[in-house]
Design an enzyme around this catalytic site. Structure first.
Site, PDB file in Angstrom:
ATOM      1  N   THR A   1      10.205 -19.348 -18.966  1.00 23.42           N
ATOM      2  CA  THR A   1      10.019 -18.022 -19.562  1.00 23.42           C
ATOM      3  C   THR A   1      10.758 -16.968 -18.744  1.00 23.42           C
ATOM      4  O   THR A   1      10.627 -16.924 -17.520  1.00 23.42           O
ATOM      5  CB  THR A   1       8.518 -17.708 -19.623  1.00 23.42           C
TER       6      THR A   1
ATOM      7  N   GLU B   1      12.656 -16.199 -27.325  1.00 24.02           N
ATOM      8  CA  GLU B   1      11.352 -16.485 -26.741  1.00 24.02           C
ATOM      9  C   GLU B   1      10.275 -16.145 -27.777  1.00 24.02           C
ATOM     10  O   GLU B   1      10.450 -15.240 -28.593  1.00 24.02           O
ATOM     11  CB  GLU B   1      11.130 -15.629 -25.501  1.00 24.02           C
ATOM     12  N   GLU B   2       9.160 -16.834 -27.657  1.00 23.50           N
ATOM     13  CA  GLU B   2       8.041 -16.594 -28.576  1.00 23.50           C
ATOM     14  C   GLU B   2       7.492 -15.176 -28.459  1.00 23.50           C
ATOM     15  O   GLU B   2       6.808 -14.695 -29.346  1.00 23.50           O
ATOM     16  CB  GLU B   2       6.925 -17.608 -28.341  1.00 23.50           C
ATOM     17  N   SER B   3       7.781 -14.520 -27.327  1.00 26.37           N
ATOM     18  CA  SER B   3       7.231 -13.195 -27.057  1.00 26.37           C
ATOM     19  C   SER B   3       8.057 -12.097 -27.723  1.00 26.37           C
ATOM     20  O   SER B   3       8.293 -11.055 -27.138  1.00 26.37           O
ATOM     21  CB  SER B   3       7.179 -12.970 -25.553  1.00 26.37           C
TER      22      SER B   3
ATOM     23  N   ASP C   1      14.182  -4.355 -26.105  1.00 27.16           N
ATOM     24  CA  ASP C   1      14.703  -5.724 -26.128  1.00 27.16           C
ATOM     25  C   ASP C   1      13.862  -6.675 -26.974  1.00 27.16           C
ATOM     26  O   ASP C   1      14.288  -7.780 -27.264  1.00 27.16           O
ATOM     27  CB  ASP C   1      14.930  -6.282 -24.709  1.00 27.16           C
ATOM     28  N   ARG C   2      12.652  -6.248 -27.385  1.00 28.45           N
ATOM     29  CA  ARG C   2      11.830  -7.123 -28.245  1.00 28.45           C
ATOM     30  C   ARG C   2      11.871  -6.652 -29.684  1.00 28.45           C
ATOM     31  O   ARG C   2      12.086  -5.469 -29.950  1.00 28.45           O
ATOM     32  CB  ARG C   2      10.370  -7.086 -27.789  1.00 28.45           C
TER      33      ARG C   2
ATOM     34  N   ARG D   1       7.150  -4.777 -11.612  1.00 29.13           N
ATOM     35  CA  ARG D   1       6.278  -4.107 -12.578  1.00 29.13           C
ATOM     36  C   ARG D   1       4.967  -3.766 -11.908  1.00 29.13           C
ATOM     37  O   ARG D   1       4.287  -4.662 -11.395  1.00 29.13           O
ATOM     38  CB  ARG D   1       6.058  -5.020 -13.778  1.00 29.13           C
TER      39      ARG D   1
ATOM     40  N   SER E   1       8.847  -2.327 -19.831  1.00 32.43           N
ATOM     41  CA  SER E   1       8.999  -3.004 -21.106  1.00 32.43           C
ATOM     42  C   SER E   1       7.889  -2.713 -22.109  1.00 32.43           C
ATOM     43  O   SER E   1       7.673  -1.574 -22.488  1.00 32.43           O
ATOM     44  CB  SER E   1       9.118  -4.497 -20.844  1.00 32.43           C
ATOM     45  N   HIS E   2       7.127  -3.749 -22.465  1.00 32.73           N
ATOM     46  CA  HIS E   2       6.092  -3.631 -23.496  1.00 32.73           C
ATOM     47  C   HIS E   2       4.767  -3.131 -22.919  1.00 32.73           C
ATOM     48  O   HIS E   2       3.800  -2.977 -23.660  1.00 32.73           O
ATOM     49  CB  HIS E   2       5.872  -4.992 -24.136  1.00 32.73           C
TER      50      HIS E   2
ATOM     51  N   THR F   1       8.604 -11.969 -13.914  1.00 30.64           N
ATOM     52  CA  THR F   1       9.425 -12.533 -14.995  1.00 30.64           C
ATOM     53  C   THR F   1      10.624 -11.631 -15.298  1.00 30.64           C
ATOM     54  O   THR F   1      11.701 -12.108 -15.609  1.00 30.64           O
ATOM     55  CB  THR F   1       8.577 -12.697 -16.276  1.00 30.64           C
TER      56      THR F   1
ATOM     57  N   ARG G   1      -1.816 -17.472 -20.364  1.00 33.25           N
ATOM     58  CA  ARG G   1      -1.296 -17.577 -21.719  1.00 33.25           C
ATOM     59  C   ARG G   1      -1.395 -19.035 -22.163  1.00 33.25           C
ATOM     60  O   ARG G   1      -0.970 -19.943 -21.434  1.00 33.25           O
ATOM     61  CB  ARG G   1       0.166 -17.137 -21.781  1.00 33.25           C
TER      62      ARG G   1
ATOM     63  N   LYS H   1      14.036  -3.002 -13.648  1.00 28.50           N
ATOM     64  CA  LYS H   1      14.748  -4.256 -13.882  1.00 28.50           C
ATOM     65  C   LYS H   1      16.108  -4.135 -13.210  1.00 28.50           C
ATOM     66  O   LYS H   1      16.820  -3.155 -13.429  1.00 28.50           O
ATOM     67  CB  LYS H   1      14.942  -4.489 -15.387  1.00 28.50           C
TER      68      LYS H   1
ATOM     69  N   ASP I   1      11.469  -0.824 -24.072  1.00 31.24           N
ATOM     70  CA  ASP I   1      12.864  -0.740 -23.640  1.00 31.24           C
ATOM     71  C   ASP I   1      13.837  -1.355 -24.632  1.00 31.24           C
ATOM     72  O   ASP I   1      15.013  -1.555 -24.318  1.00 31.24           O
ATOM     73  CB  ASP I   1      13.026  -1.382 -22.256  1.00 31.24           C
TER      74      ASP I   1
ATOM     75  N   LYS J   1      17.784  -9.822 -24.220  1.00 31.95           N
ATOM     76  CA  LYS J   1      17.374  -9.903 -25.617  1.00 31.95           C
ATOM     77  C   LYS J   1      17.600  -8.537 -26.247  1.00 31.95           C
ATOM     78  O   LYS J   1      17.706  -7.537 -25.541  1.00 31.95           O
ATOM     79  CB  LYS J   1      15.926 -10.373 -25.738  1.00 31.95           C
TER      80      LYS J   1
ATOM     81  N   ASP K   1      10.086  -2.901 -28.680  1.00 32.50           N
ATOM     82  CA  ASP K   1       9.177  -2.550 -27.582  1.00 32.50           C
ATOM     83  C   ASP K   1       9.719  -1.363 -26.777  1.00 32.50           C
ATOM     84  O   ASP K   1      10.716  -0.750 -27.152  1.00 32.50           O
ATOM     85  CB  ASP K   1       8.925  -3.768 -26.675  1.00 32.50           C
TER      86      ASP K   1
END
Ligand code: VG1
Ligand code: CO
Length: 539
Positions: A343, A362-364, A280-281, A21, A112-113, A17, A494, A125, A278, A375, A276
């Site tokens: 996503t 996004e919902e995440s 972005d969240r 990773r 990321s997270h 995504t 999910r 990334k 990095d 983001k 998070d």
């Protein structure tokens, strides 16, 4: 000085995504990072006129991988690298640096997270000149390269010192070490009404920002405490650590526990936020109040007029298919374009570049706008602070008034983790085959109105992507199923649930969603197939 090293392919270097990773220990295998990077350089082609950004969230192994990337870039004839001091750059800051300086792309080293450390995860990334992560057409080409790679080029040289700002050279390649915070600060200063937010803090408004021992600490100290005047100590866990101090840098109700406990206690400050690994969240909290990311996107969109950069009008808005439909109602009310994508933030890039959308989410726990092509965690928090400063209302008041105006999408995500990959794949393919037979069937009073895979046809490049399965009910409720594309071992299923209510606005989400959860478990045969009675993580 340049050596050509023979290597053999790894077969697991497909990007998911958001980039590559892997478990740190997988990434630490001989030639692993080298194979992947050489495959990217091969896929790009001509490099002697190219400049790339390099940085990351400071997690374990980044320092070693960054030195490899520098030496390989020099050996492959790259013109120039722009590198964040000590190897630090947040994902949104990186996107801004690429766009502002018209770079040809960049590498942000982050999972990321996901947790970090030797037993955690590592990631890369890869973005192109759009400032966003490359589309599937490019990742496919890179993956094909990783499967056929036989050699890579690397400069035989001592490590480069990244602790001092300024310019140096490795062979003919120029290396510029930059402060990763300054450009980002300048960018957000031009978007938001900093004077209004300063005045808010001057009046005694309090906040707690949890950087989760990850990359946003230095950004947050500078912006919230030093510039906007939030009291010293408002930013916690501000020092980026290679293992995030053992924290799981995922800003949600489960992993940002310390912040959540504070915000739901009697000593809660007025506002709570977290980012998070990095940066972005984002998570948004008020006193004893949590805003779902889906609602946050809808609320920010509805309140764009308070933000200097957007007050003259916005283009449309987009969300991932799994995200609740709350923002769709706002788009309709404002008569602006509305898009649903798969996503992954890379699917928003074409919509932003073609000026179809301004905001997306996004919902995440991801929210952002066309100011960059990723983001942006701190941007989302500043947006909320700006609305609060402009309206004088609390997080809870703003959200409740939003529900009053538009109704409420009760929304939760249920993750079933650590599944056997074959079991998870079979569950999805069997479910997909069964979808047509669900149409018009009734489950506990919920009638299926449409059941189909989610397919996105990009209006700009005409690519088509299938991601997830959606079951819609006659009352507007929805179930979305998909497999995670960011895990580093096994599979994660999910299950995203949504129920729309126009009148009952103050219920417990889980109470409202329980009947649909039971249907979701039944339709996909989750317990018999996975052995799991309950989700492992609920957000
Ligand atoms: C998850 C989220 C997705 C997000 C992606 C990258 O992907 O669901 O919305 O874009 O992580 O986020 P998946 O495939 O595991 O569901 V992050 O903060 O890398 O950059
Ligand atoms: Co992230």
């Amino acid at each position: 000085m340049i050596t050509t090293v023979s290597t053999t392919p790894y077969t697991d270097q497909k990007m998911g995504t958001a980039g590559l990773r892997k478990k740190s220990k997988i990434a630490m295998q001989p030639n692993y990072v080298e194979n992947f990077m050489q495959s990217i350089f091969n896929a790009i082609g001509r490099l002697d006129d190219k400049t790339f950004l390099v940085g990351g969230d400071g997690r374990f192994y980044n320092d070693i991988a960054i030195q490899k990337i520098i030496k390989m870039a020099a050996a492959n004839g790259v013109k120039k690298l722009v590198i964040g001091q000590n190897g630090f750059v947040s994902t949104p800051a990186g996107s801004n640096i690429i766009l502002k300086n018209k770079l040809d792309g960049g590498f942000v080293l982050s999972a990321s997270h996901n947790p970090g450390g030797e037993n955690g995860d590592f990631g890369i990334k890869y973005s192109n000149q759009t400032g966003g992560q490359v589309p599937a057409s490019v990742t496919d080409k890179i993956y094909a390269n990783t499967l056929s790679i036989r050699e890579y080029k690397i400069y035989d040289a001592p490590d480069i010192d990244l602790s001092h700002l300024g310019t140096q050279h490795l062979g003919t390649m120029e290396i510029e070490v930059i402060d990763p915070v300054v450009d980002y600060v300048e960018m957000v200063e031009h978007i938001f009404d900093f004077n209004a937010i300063k005045a808010l803090f001057a009046k005694g408004f309090t906040m707690r920002f949890d950087a989760m021992n990850a990359v946003t600490g230095p950004y947050a100290i500078r912006i919230f405490e030093e510039i906007l005047g939030a009291p010293k100590g408002s930013v916690v866990h501000a020092k980026p650590l290679p293992d995030f101090g053992g924290l799981h840098p995922d800003p949600n109700l489960v992993y940002a526990k310390e912040l959540v406990d504070l915000m739901f206690s009697d000593s809660a400050p007025d506002f709570g936020g977290a980012n998070d690994g990095d940066g972005d969240r984002n998570m948004i909290l008020g006193k004893k109040f949590f805003v779902t990311p889906s609602d946050s996107l809808a609320i920010l969109t509805d309140n764009y007029q308070y933000i200097p950069a957007y007050k003259n009008g916005i283009f449309g808005v987009a969300k991932s298919a799994a995200t609740s439909t709350a923002v769709g109602r706002v788009a309709k009310a404002h008569n602006i374009g509305y898009y649903e994508v798969p996503t992954g933030w890379k699917y928003f890039v074409n919509l932003m570049d073609s000026q179809r959308i301004t905001f997306c989410g996004e919902e995440s726990f991801g929210t952002g706008s066309a100011h960059i092509r990723e983001k942006d965690g701190i941007w989302a928090i500043l947006f909320w602070l700006n609305i609060i400063a402009a309206t004088g209302k609390s997080v809870e008041q703003i959200t409740r008034e939003h529900w009053q105006k538009y109704g409420r999408s009760y929304y939760m995500r249920f993750d079933f983790e650590g599944l056997d990959t074959a079991v998870a794949d079979k569950l999805m393919s069997d479910l997909e085959a069964k979808l047509p037979s669900l149409n018009n069937q009734e489950f506990n009073g919920y009638k299926v109105s449409e059941a189909a895979p989610f397919v996105y046809n990009d209006p700009v490049d005409n690519s088509s992507t299938k991601n997830g399965l959606i079951v819609k009910f006659a009352d507007g409720s929805r179930i979305v199923y998909r497999l995670s594309g960011t895990g580093s071992s096994g599979a994660t299923l999910r299950v995203y649930l949504e129920k729309y209510e126009q009148n009952k606005l103050a219920e417990e989400p889980l109470d409202m969603l329980k009947p649909i959860l039971a249907i979701a478990m039944e339709i996909a045969e989750i317990t018999p197939r996975t052995g799991k009675q309950h989700a492992d993580v609920i957000t």
